[in-house]
Scaffold this motif. Sequence first.
Motif: not given
Length: 81
Positions: A7-8, A42-51, A68-81
Amino acid sequence: MKYTAKITIALKEGMLDPEARAIQHALANLGFSTGSLSTARVFYITLDAENKEAAQAVAEQMCERLLANPVIHRYEVEVGA
């Protein structure tokens, strides 16, 4: 299954970025010229999810509810295995 979300989070265009301004000034003092400079977290977070799609949705909820504060921030999420 475990997924890793990258997450950036950065300031939106036009927002003041005093940290970037200070870094740019310090770089100039060291002889490095920069056209523009911005900061991001940048945050690297390990998640348990179905897919992968479920992991993406959870990571986006994290951004919208806390990271993120939606008023001042933008974010990008990339999910990998």
